[in-house]
Design a protein around this motif. Sequence first.
Motif, PDB file in Angstrom:
ATOM      1  N   ALA A  70      68.148  13.859  41.241  1.00 26.74           N
ATOM      2  CA  ALA A  70      67.951  15.092  40.487  1.00 26.74           C
ATOM      3  C   ALA A  70      67.075  14.791  39.290  1.00 26.74           C
ATOM      4  O   ALA A  70      67.359  13.873  38.509  1.00 26.74           O
ATOM      5  CB  ALA A  70      69.301  15.645  40.032  1.00 26.74           C
ATOM      6  N   VAL A  71      65.986  15.525  39.124  1.00 23.86           N
ATOM      7  CA  VAL A  71      65.096  15.364  37.977  1.00 23.86           C
ATOM      8  C   VAL A  71      65.516  16.377  36.907  1.00 23.86           C
ATOM      9  O   VAL A  71      65.652  17.567  37.201  1.00 23.86           O
ATOM     10  CB  VAL A  71      63.624  15.586  38.376  1.00 23.86           C
ATOM     11  CG1 VAL A  71      62.713  15.326  37.189  1.00 23.86           C
ATOM     12  CG2 VAL A  71      63.246  14.680  39.549  1.00 23.86           C
ATOM     13  N   VAL A  72      65.727  15.895  35.686  1.00 22.38           N
ATOM     14  CA  VAL A  72      66.211  16.757  34.606  1.00 22.38           C
ATOM     15  C   VAL A  72      65.271  16.675  33.416  1.00 22.38           C
ATOM     16  O   VAL A  72      64.525  15.703  33.242  1.00 22.38           O
ATOM     17  CB  VAL A  72      67.649  16.371  34.187  1.00 22.38           C
ATOM     18  CG1 VAL A  72      68.618  16.538  35.354  1.00 22.38           C
ATOM     19  CG2 VAL A  72      67.704  14.939  33.657  1.00 22.38           C
ATOM     20  N   ASP A  73      65.319  17.708  32.567  1.00 23.14           N
ATOM     21  CA  ASP A  73      64.488  17.731  31.368  1.00 23.14           C
ATOM     22  C   ASP A  73      65.218  17.062  30.207  1.00 23.14           C
ATOM     23  O   ASP A  73      66.304  16.483  30.374  1.00 23.14           O
ATOM     24  CB  ASP A  73      64.059  19.164  31.030  1.00 23.14           C
ATOM     25  CG  ASP A  73      65.243  20.075  30.703  1.00 23.14           C
ATOM     26  OD1 ASP A  73      66.351  19.567  30.439  1.00 23.14           O
ATOM     27  OD2 ASP A  73      65.059  21.314  30.714  1.00 23.14           O
ATOM     28  N   ALA A  74      64.643  17.166  29.025  1.00 26.77           N
ATOM     29  CA  ALA A  74      65.219  16.510  27.853  1.00 26.77           C
ATOM     30  C   ALA A  74      66.590  17.061  27.490  1.00 26.77           C
ATOM     31  O   ALA A  74      67.381  16.384  26.822  1.00 26.77           O
ATOM     32  CB  ALA A  74      64.267  16.640  26.663  1.00 26.77           C
ATOM     33  N   ASP A  75      66.887  18.287  27.917  1.00 33.91           N
ATOM     34  CA  ASP A  75      68.195  18.899  27.655  1.00 33.91           C
ATOM     35  C   ASP A  75      69.159  18.715  28.819  1.00 33.91           C
ATOM     36  O   ASP A  75      70.200  19.383  28.873  1.00 33.91           O
ATOM     37  CB  ASP A  75      68.016  20.388  27.348  1.00 33.91           C
ATOM     38  CG  ASP A  75      67.226  20.625  26.074  1.00 33.91           C
ATOM     39  OD1 ASP A  75      67.465  19.888  25.100  1.00 33.91           O
ATOM     40  OD2 ASP A  75      66.355  21.525  26.068  1.00 33.91           O
ATOM     41  N   ASP A  76      68.800  17.850  29.763  1.00 36.89           N
ATOM     42  CA  ASP A  76      69.639  17.520  30.921  1.00 36.89           C
ATOM     43  C   ASP A  76      69.733  18.662  31.923  1.00 36.89           C
ATOM     44  O   ASP A  76      70.624  18.684  32.768  1.00 36.89           O
ATOM     45  CB  ASP A  76      71.047  17.108  30.467  1.00 36.89           C
ATOM     46  CG  ASP A  76      71.739  16.213  31.497  1.00 36.89           C
ATOM     47  OD1 ASP A  76      71.051  15.395  32.126  1.00 36.89           O
ATOM     48  OD2 ASP A  76      72.961  16.358  31.684  1.00 36.89           O
ATOM     49  N   ARG A  77      68.800  19.603  31.879  1.00 32.77           N
ATOM     50  CA  ARG A  77      68.805  20.705  32.837  1.00 32.77           C
ATOM     51  C   ARG A  77      67.949  20.343  34.055  1.00 32.77           C
ATOM     52  O   ARG A  77      66.883  19.756  33.929  1.00 32.77           O
ATOM     53  CB  ARG A  77      68.312  21.992  32.180  1.00 32.77           C
ATOM     54  CG  ARG A  77      69.303  22.594  31.192  1.00 32.77           C
ATOM     55  CD  ARG A  77      68.879  24.001  30.801  1.00 32.77           C
ATOM     56  NE  ARG A  77      67.689  23.964  29.979  1.00 32.77           N
ATOM     57  CZ  ARG A  77      67.714  24.021  28.638  1.00 32.77           C
ATOM     58  NH1 ARG A  77      68.875  24.118  28.004  1.00 32.77           N
ATOM     59  NH2 ARG A  77      66.604  23.988  27.943  1.00 32.77           N
ATOM     60  N   PHE A  78      68.408  20.769  35.205  1.00 28.97           N
ATOM     61  CA  PHE A  78      67.758  20.454  36.473  1.00 28.97           C
ATOM     62  C   PHE A  78      66.379  21.113  36.563  1.00 28.97           C
ATOM     63  O   PHE A  78      66.216  22.297  36.268  1.00 28.97           O
ATOM     64  CB  PHE A  78      68.643  20.954  37.617  1.00 28.97           C
ATOM     65  CG  PHE A  78      68.053  20.726  38.988  1.00 28.97           C
ATOM     66  CD1 PHE A  78      68.127  19.482  39.586  1.00 28.97           C
ATOM     67  CD2 PHE A  78      67.417  21.757  39.663  1.00 28.97           C
ATOM     68  CE1 PHE A  78      67.590  19.272  40.849  1.00 28.97           C
ATOM     69  CE2 PHE A  78      66.879  21.557  40.924  1.00 28.97           C
ATOM     70  CZ  PHE A  78      66.968  20.308  41.518  1.00 28.97           C
ATOM     71  N   VAL A  79      65.373  20.320  36.991  1.00 35.78           N
ATOM     72  CA  VAL A  79      64.025  20.867  37.144  1.00 35.78           C
ATOM     73  C   VAL A  79      63.419  20.579  38.515  1.00 35.78           C
ATOM     74  O   VAL A  79      62.420  21.193  38.885  1.00 35.78           O
ATOM     75  CB  VAL A  79      63.066  20.337  36.046  1.00 35.78           C
ATOM     76  CG1 VAL A  79      63.468  20.856  34.679  1.00 35.78           C
ATOM     77  CG2 VAL A  79      63.011  18.805  36.049  1.00 35.78           C
ATOM     78  N   GLY A  80      63.999  19.655  39.289  1.00 34.14           N
ATOM     79  CA  GLY A  80      63.426  19.354  40.595  1.00 34.14           C
ATOM     80  C   GLY A  80      64.174  18.242  41.304  1.00 34.14           C
ATOM     81  O   GLY A  80      65.115  17.649  40.769  1.00 34.14           O
ATOM     82  N   LEU A  81      63.734  17.965  42.520  1.00 31.98           N
ATOM     83  CA  LEU A  81      64.380  16.977  43.376  1.00 31.98           C
ATOM     84  C   LEU A  81      63.363  15.900  43.731  1.00 31.98           C
ATOM     85  O   LEU A  81      62.202  16.192  44.008  1.00 31.98           O
ATOM     86  CB  LEU A  81      64.916  17.663  44.631  1.00 31.98           C
ATOM     87  CG  LEU A  81      65.618  16.830  45.695  1.00 31.98           C
ATOM     88  CD1 LEU A  81      66.722  17.655  46.353  1.00 31.98           C
ATOM     89  CD2 LEU A  81      64.637  16.351  46.767  1.00 31.98           C
ATOM     90  N   LEU A  82      63.815  14.662  43.740  1.00 31.51           N
ATOM     91  CA  LEU A  82      62.924  13.535  44.006  1.00 31.51           C
ATOM     92  C   LEU A  82      63.557  12.618  45.046  1.00 31.51           C
ATOM     93  O   LEU A  82      64.741  12.301  44.969  1.00 31.51           O
ATOM     94  CB  LEU A  82      62.680  12.754  42.708  1.00 31.51           C
ATOM     95  CG  LEU A  82      61.698  11.580  42.752  1.00 31.51           C
ATOM     96  CD1 LEU A  82      60.291  12.069  43.093  1.00 31.51           C
ATOM     97  CD2 LEU A  82      61.686  10.854  41.415  1.00 31.51           C
ATOM     98  N   GLN A  83      62.763  12.218  46.038  1.00 28.42           N
ATOM     99  CA  GLN A  83      63.227  11.298  47.062  1.00 28.42           C
ATOM    100  C   GLN A  83      62.296  10.095  47.147  1.00 28.42           C
ATOM    101  O   GLN A  83      61.101  10.188  46.843  1.00 28.42           O
ATOM    102  CB  GLN A  83      63.291  11.991  48.428  1.00 28.42           C
ATOM    103  CG  GLN A  83      64.364  13.061  48.523  1.00 28.42           C
ATOM    104  CD  GLN A  83      64.395  13.681  49.911  1.00 28.42           C
ATOM    105  OE1 GLN A  83      63.663  14.619  50.191  1.00 28.42           O
ATOM    106  NE2 GLN A  83      65.254  13.147  50.774  1.00 28.42           N
ATOM    107  N   ALA A  84      62.845   8.976  47.586  1.00 31.95           N
ATOM    108  CA  ALA A  84      62.058   7.745  47.704  1.00 31.95           C
ATOM    109  C   ALA A  84      60.851   7.953  48.611  1.00 31.95           C
ATOM    110  O   ALA A  84      59.766   7.419  48.355  1.00 31.95           O
ATOM    111  CB  ALA A  84      62.937   6.609  48.210  1.00 31.95           C
TER     112      ALA A  84
END
Length: 380
Positions: free
Chosen positions: A343-357
């Motif tokens: 899970a990719v999060v911003d500086a406020d720990d809010r979800f912004v996207g998904l990342l896979q290897a």
Amino acid sequence: MSLLKAGVGKEQVLTETRAVVGLNDVSLTVPGGAMYMIMGLSGSGKSTLARCINRLNEPTAGKILLDGRDIVPLKPAELLEIRRRRISMVFQHFALLPNKTVVENAEFGLKMRGVPLQQRRKRAEEILSIVGLGKWCKHYPHELSGGMRQRVGLARALATDADLLIMDEAFSALDPLIRSEMQDELLRLQRTLNKTIVFITHDFQEAVKLGTRIAIMKDGAVVREGTPQAIVADPGNDYVSAFTREVDRSRVFEASAVMQPCEAIGKSGEIQIVRQATGKIKRIGFALDSSGRVVGLLDEVAFSKLDAGSACEGLMSREFVKVRENTKLIDAVRMNGPQQPMAVVDADDRFVGLLQAEHILAFIASSPSTVASAHGVPNV
């Protein structure tokens, strides 16, 4: 100058006047707190530019603004004060005084400023401790390794607490391993001190490792300027492309450049469910709380049970990996032990996207963006 204003090139100016154009129409802004890299091949004008900033080289025309104040018209006494208090410089070949101890070298700038001995000695010892040389204060430069001598030069510049630090090929004389260690040390110091640094280098790998922004020079002009990510993604011309070709993209690009979007597909009680918006053959996603923070991971089996009417709370896995959107890809791969979606999060720990290897590997393996067809050197 009249020839340059008429658009005549550097070579023709040399032929007609025997004058060498060191810099041509260079205009840059260095943000406060930035590690600003100026790079190019030998003779490109990068060191000339650095020495113009503190007026070791006198510009023929133009302005040099330090917090909005033009320092070109300053008289010698005013310029001396600027050099003592506002601009420090670290040289390629250390420039230490061989007959002075380490602490005497570190305090030299403060001595020139007229700071009392006890006060400047205390400051020099503090900075030497920060750069890891606290136990070497009474030694002489010839007793130190090359890397240690460069640390003394860095400590001398930092001791003055100047607003701007200019580093002219500061690490290029060091062995590769020591050079890498000094780069890491500078990054560590920058996180602590947050200095404004103009760093001159001919090494693009060094530029992308250290820099927040990079200006690339050729024939006295800036041909490309931007963040390391932007330059590697879009070199703009063949000259810049030659620098970027062998760059390790995993060390330049961040998670935000590769992450995949997710779409909200509904709620289960107070939990919002988001699912990967692309590649839906295998459904994966995350459960978010009311603030948009990740609370669980949902796999294909979980989505099947959700479709059958099961509650989300009993289906989501609490074991998931989160990375900040500015995390370098190589660090994201290292964090992804079980090879599950991140899970990719911003500086406020809010979800912004998904990342896979697999996204990261595909991105690193992809060819850089097509180089622009224009091969001329634009003025900036």
